[in-house]
Design a protein around this motif. Structure first.
Motif, PDB file in Angstrom:
ATOM      1  N   LEU A 195      41.274  47.851  50.120  1.00  0.00           N
ATOM      2  CA  LEU A 195      41.863  46.659  49.526  1.00  0.00           C
ATOM      3  C   LEU A 195      41.348  45.419  50.242  1.00  0.00           C
ATOM      4  CD1 LEU A 195      45.556  47.884  49.169  1.00  0.00           C
ATOM      5  CD2 LEU A 195      43.810  47.780  47.391  1.00  0.00           C
ATOM      6  N   GLY A 196      40.909  44.444  49.461  1.00  0.00           N
ATOM      7  CA  GLY A 196      40.431  43.173  49.996  1.00  0.00           C
ATOM      8  C   GLY A 196      41.018  42.013  49.222  1.00  0.00           C
ATOM      9  N   ILE A 197      40.787  40.814  49.745  1.00  0.00           N
ATOM     10  CA  ILE A 197      41.306  39.592  49.118  1.00  0.00           C
ATOM     11  C   ILE A 197      40.127  38.701  48.742  1.00  0.00           C
ATOM     12  CG2 ILE A 197      42.764  37.547  49.408  1.00  0.00           C
ATOM     13  CD1 ILE A 197      44.272  39.072  51.598  1.00  0.00           C
ATOM     14  N   PRO A 198      39.938  38.390  47.464  1.00  0.00           N
ATOM     15  CA  PRO A 198      38.864  37.478  47.072  1.00  0.00           C
ATOM     16  C   PRO A 198      39.104  36.081  47.641  1.00  0.00           C
ATOM     17  CG  PRO A 198      39.717  38.681  45.167  1.00  0.00           C
ATOM     18  CD  PRO A 198      40.666  38.926  46.303  1.00  0.00           C
ATOM     19  N   LYS A 199      38.035  35.407  48.004  1.00  0.00           N
ATOM     20  CA  LYS A 199      38.145  34.041  48.512  1.00  0.00           C
ATOM     21  C   LYS A 199      38.827  33.127  47.490  1.00  0.00           C
ATOM     22  CE  LYS A 199      36.256  33.180  52.661  1.00  0.00           C
ATOM     23  NZ  LYS A 199      34.985  32.471  52.803  1.00  0.00           N
TER      24      LYS A 199
END
Length: 449
Positions: free
Chosen positions: A314-318
């Motif tokens: 899981l990541g967070i888009p800029k």
């Protein structure tokens, strides 16, 4: 990563976005409010469990509402790539892998999570299996965190092999597996299930490990395409023959989910696929073969430790404007306490495997996973994306090439392989066309050197 390569990936994503982001945006933002975190996820069983348990997060965080967009693997890759590359802002949390994470971090598309990780009490990034942690890092910092990790191994029906007088070692060869599939194949039971569905994350995932262990490679050290080499031809012909002769009906349209159903419902004697499949295979709610399955390391020919290395993370888009709330959700879904929550609420066989070392120290999980835990950990720890092949190569990655062009190249090649599995063309014809695709990519890297 070369500037040209970054531009090609962004351009490809933009082209995808022209046709996909309208539907994607609608799914992600319709009904969303100022405190709604929109999460794009792949519709695998572990993600379905997370969605089922998400009310626990909302109870603990009443100021945050969650909105899930669940998609098939191929759809998810296309929509998430398009949205993230174009800065669309549709998603606050994206489910990506160790293929996308380092490349997107270099492109500045993702939030660096190291500060969040360090400021979250008890989160303990050193508890992540080291090979996974490294694969999700760029220049020493993590840009996504693993939800579950996997390698690949062979699953087989112990009872059926015993009845047939077949013995498989913990480290079988592919020829031994094919011989067993031939003996076990019958009108009501296929010998083995192998993915044939188009997609670089579908049929190419297991097939690339076969190519690697047969001594094949996509490119030589000078980026000359090698898809028509004797080693690759032998590997692909073996794979196609095996699935056509002893595999599941409609193999050219079968991916992970379809094979999971075949094997779990007792319609396949063996299955070579992701170690994470145990969450389905060993779950009494979804499987009729619980307790009947044996596990062996990825079959080999020349190269040992031939299993892949993969993680859904899981990541967070800029482009997200809810980064703090997004991290709250991510840290909840990838924390040690979530592992225990799944075990206690849904059953220990459904725990997301292969992400945290501490998972394998939980007594209840040790008991539930005793048939496959050792093979899972050994496979993940033994996989080496830096040395994926017998002969040297200019790329990294086992079941994929860690270059931006692989999304398109792998998809095109996978379509050729699926056509061969469907009997629409010969393996030689499929590889001749695939070689042409690979040569185009190889030339761009030769020009840069």
């Amino acid at each position: 990563m070369a500037v040209k390569a970054i531009r090609r990936l962004a351009g490809c994503a933009a082209a995808i976005g022209l046709t996909l982001t309208a539907g994607c945006a609608g799914a992600g933002t319709l009904g969303a409010t100022a405190n709604t975190v929109t999460i794009a996820m792949v519709s695998n069983s572990q993600m379905t469990d997370a969605r089922e348990l998400s009310s626990k997060f909302e109870e603990a965080n009443p100021d945050i509402k969650l909105r899930f967009v669940t998609l098939s693997e191929n759809q998810a890759r296309a929509k998430i790539t398009a949205s993230t590359a174009m800065g669309g802002g549709e998603f606050d949390v994206v489910m990506i892998s160790n293929y996308e994470t380092p490349q997107w971090a270099e492109n500045d598309w993702l939030v660096n999570l190291s500060e969040n990780i360090n400021e979250t009490p008890g989160y303990d990034q050193n508890d992540f299996i080291p090979s996974l942690r490294q694969s999700l890092s760029y220049e020493g910092d993590m840009y996504s965190v693993p939800f579950y990790g996997e390698s690949s191994f062979l699953m087989y029906r112990k009872d059926l092999l015993e009845q047939a007088g077949i013995t498989l070692s913990r480290t079988p060869t592919w020829q031994q597996v094919a011989d067993a599939a031939a003996k076990l194949n019958g009108p009501d039971m296929v010998g083995i299930c192998l993915r044939g569905k188009p997609g670089w994350g579908e049929v190419l995932a297991p097939l690339d490990t076969v190519i690697n262990t047969f001594g094949g490679r996509w490119f030589d050290e000078n980026w000359n395409a090698q898809l028509t080499s004797p080693e690759v031809k032998r590997a692909v012909q073996f794979y196609v023959n095996t699935v056509r002769e002893y595999g599941e009906p409609g193999a050219a349209a079968s991916g992970f989910s379809e094979c999971a159903t075949q094997f779990s419902q007792g319609r396949a004697a063996m299955w070579y696929d992701a170690t994470s499949a145990v969450s389905t295979v060993e779950d009494p709610a979804s499987s009729t073969v619980v307790g009947k399955v044996g596990y062996a390391m990825a079959p080999m020919v020349e190269k040992p430790n031939s299993g892949w290395l993969y993680t859904w993370a899981l990541g967070i888009p800029k482009s997200s404007d809810k980064k703090d709330a997004a991290w709250k959700f991510i840290s909840w879904m990838t924390d040690k306490d979530y592992i225990k929550l799944v075990g206690e609420e849904l059953g220990w066989a459904r725990v997301p495997p292969g992400s945290r070392l501490s998972t394998y120290q939980i007594p209840q999980y040790q008991e539930a996973s005793k048939a496959y835990a050792r093979e899972t950990l050994d496979s993940i720890e033994g996989a080496d994306p830096l040395k994926p092949t017998v002969q040297p190569v200019p790329y990294t990655g086992i079941q994929f090439l860690a270059i931006p062009e692989f999304q398109d190249l792998g998809t095109r090649v996978s379509q050729q392989i699926s056509a061969a599995i469907a009997g629409q063309k010969s393996v030689d014809e499929a590889l001749e066309q695939s070689q042409q695709y690979a040569e185009v990519v190889g030339r761009t890297y030769q020009e840069q050197s």
